[in-house]
Motif scaffolding. Sequence first.
Motif, PDB file in Angstrom:
ATOM      1  N   ALA A 286       0.829  -1.207   0.000  1.00 39.96           N
ATOM      2  CA  ALA A 286       0.000   0.000   0.000  1.00 39.96           C
ATOM      3  C   ALA A 286       0.865   1.258   0.000  1.00 39.96           C
ATOM      4  O   ALA A 286       0.582   2.226  -0.723  1.00 39.96           O
ATOM      5  CB  ALA A 286      -0.933  -0.006   1.206  1.00 39.96           C
ATOM      6  N   LEU A 287       1.920   1.261   0.800  1.00 35.59           N
ATOM      7  CA  LEU A 287       2.835   2.407   0.836  1.00 35.59           C
ATOM      8  C   LEU A 287       3.504   2.629  -0.522  1.00 35.59           C
ATOM      9  O   LEU A 287       3.555   3.754  -1.038  1.00 35.59           O
ATOM     10  CB  LEU A 287       3.909   2.189   1.904  1.00 35.59           C
ATOM     11  N   LYS A 288       4.034   1.544  -1.091  1.00 34.39           N
ATOM     12  CA  LYS A 288       4.718   1.650  -2.377  1.00 34.39           C
ATOM     13  C   LYS A 288       3.756   2.102  -3.471  1.00 34.39           C
ATOM     14  O   LYS A 288       4.104   2.918  -4.332  1.00 34.39           O
ATOM     15  CB  LYS A 288       5.351   0.306  -2.743  1.00 34.39           C
ATOM     16  N   ALA A 289       2.541   1.555  -3.446  1.00 31.42           N
ATOM     17  CA  ALA A 289       1.548   1.932  -4.454  1.00 31.42           C
ATOM     18  C   ALA A 289       1.163   3.401  -4.309  1.00 31.42           C
ATOM     19  O   ALA A 289       1.040   4.124  -5.300  1.00 31.42           O
ATOM     20  CB  ALA A 289       0.313   1.042  -4.333  1.00 31.42           C
ATOM     21  N   TRP A 290       0.966   3.849  -3.062  1.00 30.00           N
ATOM     22  CA  TRP A 290       0.590   5.239  -2.820  1.00 30.00           C
ATOM     23  C   TRP A 290       1.641   6.199  -3.369  1.00 30.00           C
ATOM     24  O   TRP A 290       1.311   7.263  -3.895  1.00 30.00           O
ATOM     25  CB  TRP A 290       0.396   5.461  -1.327  1.00 30.00           C
ATOM     26  N   LYS A 300      -6.441   7.608  -2.438  1.00 29.40           N
ATOM     27  CA  LYS A 300      -7.308   7.722  -1.270  1.00 29.40           C
ATOM     28  C   LYS A 300      -7.613   6.343  -0.683  1.00 29.40           C
ATOM     29  O   LYS A 300      -7.672   6.164   0.539  1.00 29.40           O
ATOM     30  CB  LYS A 300      -8.621   8.417  -1.640  1.00 29.40           C
ATOM     31  N   GLU A 301      -7.800   5.350  -1.573  1.00 31.38           N
ATOM     32  CA  GLU A 301      -8.094   3.999  -1.079  1.00 31.38           C
ATOM     33  C   GLU A 301      -6.867   3.398  -0.405  1.00 31.38           C
ATOM     34  O   GLU A 301      -6.982   2.702   0.607  1.00 31.38           O
ATOM     35  CB  GLU A 301      -8.571   3.097  -2.218  1.00 31.38           C
ATOM     36  N   CYS A 302      -5.689   3.671  -0.949  1.00 29.22           N
ATOM     37  CA  CYS A 302      -4.454   3.220  -0.280  1.00 29.22           C
ATOM     38  C   CYS A 302      -4.346   3.856   1.099  1.00 29.22           C
ATOM     39  O   CYS A 302      -3.931   3.206   2.069  1.00 29.22           O
ATOM     40  CB  CYS A 302      -3.234   3.602  -1.120  1.00 29.22           C
ATOM     41  N   ALA A 303      -4.710   5.130   1.179  1.00 30.33           N
ATOM     42  CA  ALA A 303      -4.682   5.811   2.474  1.00 30.33           C
ATOM     43  C   ALA A 303      -5.641   5.153   3.456  1.00 30.33           C
ATOM     44  O   ALA A 303      -5.334   4.997   4.647  1.00 30.33           O
ATOM     45  CB  ALA A 303      -5.037   7.287   2.287  1.00 30.33           C
ATOM     46  N   LEU A 304      -6.819   4.751   2.950  1.00 28.40           N
ATOM     47  CA  LEU A 304      -7.791   4.055   3.789  1.00 28.40           C
ATOM     48  C   LEU A 304      -7.211   2.740   4.317  1.00 28.40           C
ATOM     49  O   LEU A 304      -7.340   2.419   5.508  1.00 28.40           O
ATOM     50  CB  LEU A 304      -9.059   3.787   2.975  1.00 28.40           C
ATOM     51  N   ILE A 305      -6.564   1.988   3.430  1.00 28.65           N
ATOM     52  CA  ILE A 305      -5.940   0.713   3.825  1.00 28.65           C
ATOM     53  C   ILE A 305      -4.878   0.959   4.889  1.00 28.65           C
ATOM     54  O   ILE A 305      -4.825   0.262   5.923  1.00 28.65           O
ATOM     55  CB  ILE A 305      -5.328   0.020   2.595  1.00 28.65           C
ATOM     56  N   LEU A 306      -4.026   1.959   4.650  1.00 31.02           N
ATOM     57  CA  LEU A 306      -2.920   2.231   5.567  1.00 31.02           C
ATOM     58  C   LEU A 306      -3.443   2.724   6.925  1.00 31.02           C
ATOM     59  O   LEU A 306      -2.914   2.348   7.975  1.00 31.02           O
ATOM     60  CB  LEU A 306      -1.967   3.258   4.949  1.00 31.02           C
ATOM     61  N   HIS A 307      -4.485   3.551   6.886  1.00 29.84           N
ATOM     62  CA  HIS A 307      -5.066   4.026   8.154  1.00 29.84           C
ATOM     63  C   HIS A 307      -5.540   2.850   9.001  1.00 29.84           C
ATOM     64  O   HIS A 307      -5.201   2.739  10.184  1.00 29.84           O
ATOM     65  CB  HIS A 307      -6.235   4.964   7.864  1.00 29.84           C
ATOM     66  N   HIS A 308      -6.305   1.973   8.393  1.00 25.72           N
ATOM     67  CA  HIS A 308      -6.864   0.860   9.168  1.00 25.72           C
ATOM     68  C   HIS A 308      -5.779  -0.137   9.568  1.00 25.72           C
ATOM     69  O   HIS A 308      -5.818  -0.688  10.681  1.00 25.72           O
ATOM     70  CB  HIS A 308      -7.948   0.158   8.370  1.00 25.72           C
ATOM     71  N   ALA A 309      -4.808  -0.363   8.676  1.00 24.17           N
ATOM     72  CA  ALA A 309      -3.726  -1.309   8.995  1.00 24.17           C
ATOM     73  C   ALA A 309      -2.912  -0.811  10.182  1.00 24.17           C
ATOM     74  O   ALA A 309      -2.605  -1.568  11.113  1.00 24.17           O
ATOM     75  CB  ALA A 309      -2.833  -1.499   7.775  1.00 24.17           C
ATOM     76  N   TYR A 310      -2.575   0.496  10.178  1.00 25.82           N
ATOM     77  CA  TYR A 310      -1.804   1.051  11.295  1.00 25.82           C
ATOM     78  C   TYR A 310      -2.639   1.091  12.566  1.00 25.82           C
ATOM     79  O   TYR A 310      -2.130   0.886  13.677  1.00 25.82           O
ATOM     80  CB  TYR A 310      -1.304   2.456  10.950  1.00 25.82           C
ATOM     81  N   MET A 326      -7.363  10.380   3.824  1.00 28.70           N
ATOM     82  CA  MET A 326      -8.439   9.550   3.287  1.00 28.70           C
ATOM     83  C   MET A 326      -9.514  10.373   2.582  1.00 28.70           C
ATOM     84  O   MET A 326     -10.052   9.967   1.559  1.00 28.70           O
ATOM     85  CB  MET A 326      -9.091   8.726   4.413  1.00 28.70           C
ATOM     86  N   ASP A 327      -9.899  11.531   3.135  1.00 30.49           N
ATOM     87  CA  ASP A 327     -10.904  12.425   2.545  1.00 30.49           C
ATOM     88  C   ASP A 327     -12.225  11.706   2.298  1.00 30.49           C
ATOM     89  O   ASP A 327     -12.598  11.413   1.162  1.00 30.49           O
ATOM     90  CB  ASP A 327     -10.384  13.037   1.237  1.00 30.49           C
ATOM     91  N   LEU A 328     -12.962  11.432   3.391  1.00 29.57           N
ATOM     92  CA  LEU A 328     -14.254  10.754   3.279  1.00 29.57           C
ATOM     93  C   LEU A 328     -15.418  11.738   3.156  1.00 29.57           C
ATOM     94  O   LEU A 328     -16.582  11.343   3.232  1.00 29.57           O
ATOM     95  CB  LEU A 328     -14.476   9.847   4.489  1.00 29.57           C
ATOM     96  N   SER A 329     -15.095  13.008   2.956  1.00 28.33           N
ATOM     97  CA  SER A 329     -16.163  13.998   2.815  1.00 28.33           C
ATOM     98  C   SER A 329     -16.884  13.856   1.471  1.00 28.33           C
ATOM     99  O   SER A 329     -18.066  14.154   1.351  1.00 28.33           O
ATOM    100  CB  SER A 329     -15.597  15.415   2.945  1.00 28.33           C
ATOM    101  N   HIS A 330     -16.183  13.367   0.475  1.00 28.01           N
ATOM    102  CA  HIS A 330     -16.784  13.200  -0.854  1.00 28.01           C
ATOM    103  C   HIS A 330     -17.551  11.876  -0.903  1.00 28.01           C
ATOM    104  O   HIS A 330     -17.070  10.843  -0.438  1.00 28.01           O
ATOM    105  CB  HIS A 330     -15.694  13.220  -1.921  1.00 28.01           C
ATOM    106  N   LEU A 331     -18.752  11.899  -1.475  1.00 27.40           N
ATOM    107  CA  LEU A 331     -19.616  10.718  -1.493  1.00 27.40           C
ATOM    108  C   LEU A 331     -18.955   9.527  -2.187  1.00 27.40           C
ATOM    109  O   LEU A 331     -19.029   8.395  -1.703  1.00 27.40           O
ATOM    110  CB  LEU A 331     -20.948  11.051  -2.186  1.00 27.40           C
ATOM    111  N   ASN A 332     -18.317   9.787  -3.310  1.00 22.28           N
ATOM    112  CA  ASN A 332     -17.672   8.680  -4.044  1.00 22.28           C
ATOM    113  C   ASN A 332     -16.593   8.003  -3.207  1.00 22.28           C
ATOM    114  O   ASN A 332     -16.454   6.774  -3.215  1.00 22.28           O
ATOM    115  CB  ASN A 332     -17.075   9.184  -5.357  1.00 22.28           C
TER     116      ASN A 332
END
Length: 574
Positions: A286-290, A300-310, A326-332
Amino acid sequence: MNRLLFILLLIGVTALDSQAQGCPYTDQAWELRAEDQKESLLEKPLFEGMDDFCFQAFLQRVVSRNRKATNHKQVMTLIRKYCQVTDRFSPELLHTICTTVSSITLGKIATDVITLWKLHNGSFERVIDTEARKGRYQLADQLYSDFERLAALDVYHLIKWAQIKGVLQEYAPAAKLYCQICQQNKSFITMAQSQLTRLLVDADSPAIRKKTLLTFRDCRLTHLELDTLAFSKWLSNTFGRFELYDEEVAAVLTLDNNKISQSGRLYAIAKKLFRKQRLKQAITPALKAWEILSSERDKKECALILHHAYLQTANQKQALLWLERMDLSHLNNRIQAVTLFQQSNLFNRADSLITAMPQSVYRDTLSVRQHLFAEAVKKAKAVATAFSRFDNAWTYAAADNFLWKIRTAAFSGDLFSVTSYIDSLKPIRTSPTWSYTAEFLQYRLATERLMQAPDAFAFWGALQYHVYLGVPQKSLAAFNPNHWSKDVALFVALPLIESLIHHKLYDRASIIIEQMAKLEKSVAISYYQGYINYLQGDRDSAKKYFEDIIVTYPNDVYAHKARIQLLKIKKEKT
C-alpha cells in the motif's frame, strides 16, 4: 528374536565379504596383490567371472591407473567385452560408466554407450516408462540422470523427468528441470510453469513451496532472453496463490521496472491483503503503491488501507496521519471506503459510514451488499424486496435498484420471484443504454431455460452469488450434472467453468469439463477442453481440439473462438 536378527546380519555380512573376496579388484583384495599381478589383472581381465559389482571395481582401477590420459577407445572396448560375455547391459552398469569415467571420456563414448544400451534393452525411454509404471521411481530417476550425462535428453524427456522428481517429492531439483525446459524451448514456458504450480499444491509446507519457487526464480534469471515482466507476473501470482505474500510483493518490486504496471499490481495486492485481514503485510504494498499511483481516487483507497492497517497494529501516530489523507467527505470516496470495508468483512466500519449517508439509491445498494458480503442472503433479499422509492419512475438509478430485487431473489434460488420481477419490468428498462441490460437478459434467459428445473435454477442462482463474492469454487460441491437433463446440465456448467477459469482455478475447471465430456459430446465442452489445455501449456493438444471444432462445426460461435485461439498459438510459435 535378537538371536535371529544377529544370524541374518551375519549372513548378510558374510555374503558381502564373499562377493568382495571373489573379485580381485576390490580394495581388500587389491591391496594384497603384487604390482605385477595388478598389471596382469588389468591387462587380462576375466569377464566370465565378473558381476556388475566387480566390473565397477575393475573399471575404477583402469580409470585410476590412466587418470591423466584415459584412452576412451580402450574404455569402450572393455565395456563391449563385458556386455558381450554377460549378455546384458543393466542400469547399474550404466550408472557405473556414467559416474566412473571422466566427463571428457564420457562425451567421447556417449553415442557408442547409447547404441550398446539399445542393442541389449531397446530404447531408454521405453525402459524408463516401464520402471515408472511399476512404481520404481528412484530407478527411473537414476536412468534419466545417467542419460542426461550422455546428452541424450530432449525437452520431452525433461518434462517426464520433472514429473518423476515431483512423485519423489524432490521439489527443488524438479524446479531446476522445469527451468531447463523453459530455457531450451520458450514455447514450453507456460506448460512448465503450470506443471510446477500443480506440483507445489501437494507440497507439505509453505517453506518447501517458497524454497522451490525461489530456486526456479534464480535459475530463470540466468536466462538472457527472459521476458522479465511476464515472469514477474507469473511468479508474484504464484507466490500469492500459496499465501507467500511477502515474496509476492518482492517479485513485483524487484522484477517489474514499469512504474505504471508496478503501481497497479501493488495496489491490487494491498487490497487483497486488506480483505484477507493480513493488515501488517498490506502496509508495504500500500505504501509503495501510494507513492507511485497517479490516480487520486486510488491513492485515497491506499490511504484508507494504511489508516486501518496502522490502527489495527497499534501505530496510532501513523493511523492519524493516513486518516487525514483519506478524505471521506466526498460521497464517491465514502462509497469506495464502504465497499472496501465490506469486502474485508469489516462490517461495523462499513455500517457506520452507511448510516451517516443520506437516503439514496447508493445507500440502499450498500445496505444490500452489506448483507450479501456477510453471507446473509435472506436479509439482503428482504431489504431489496422493500425497495419502493423508485418503482413507479424510470431512471437508471431506479432500474439499478430494481435489479437488486432480481439478483437477491436469484441468489436465494427463488425462481418464482425472479420471473415475476422480470415480467413486471417495462420494455424501456432493457434499453441498450442501460449498463445492466446484459445482466438482466442473463437472468431472463436463465428463467426461460430452467423454468422446468427449479433445483437447477437454485444451483445457478447460488453460483451467481458465489461469482459475485469472487469464490465460484464454493459451488463445486453442489454440482451434479446427473441430476438434470443434458441441456440443463450444460447450461449451468458453462458459467461455472468460465468463472473458475476467470479466477485461474484451472485444475478445478478441468474436473468439471471432464465430467461434462463424459455426459455428452458438445461443441462448447470440446472448446473448453482445448482452451484449458492451452491455458495449462499443452499447445499441441489444444490445437487438435480447436481444429476438430472448426472441421465439425464450421459455423458455430465456438468455431469462431477456436479460430482465434489457433491464431494465438500460431503467433506464439513464430
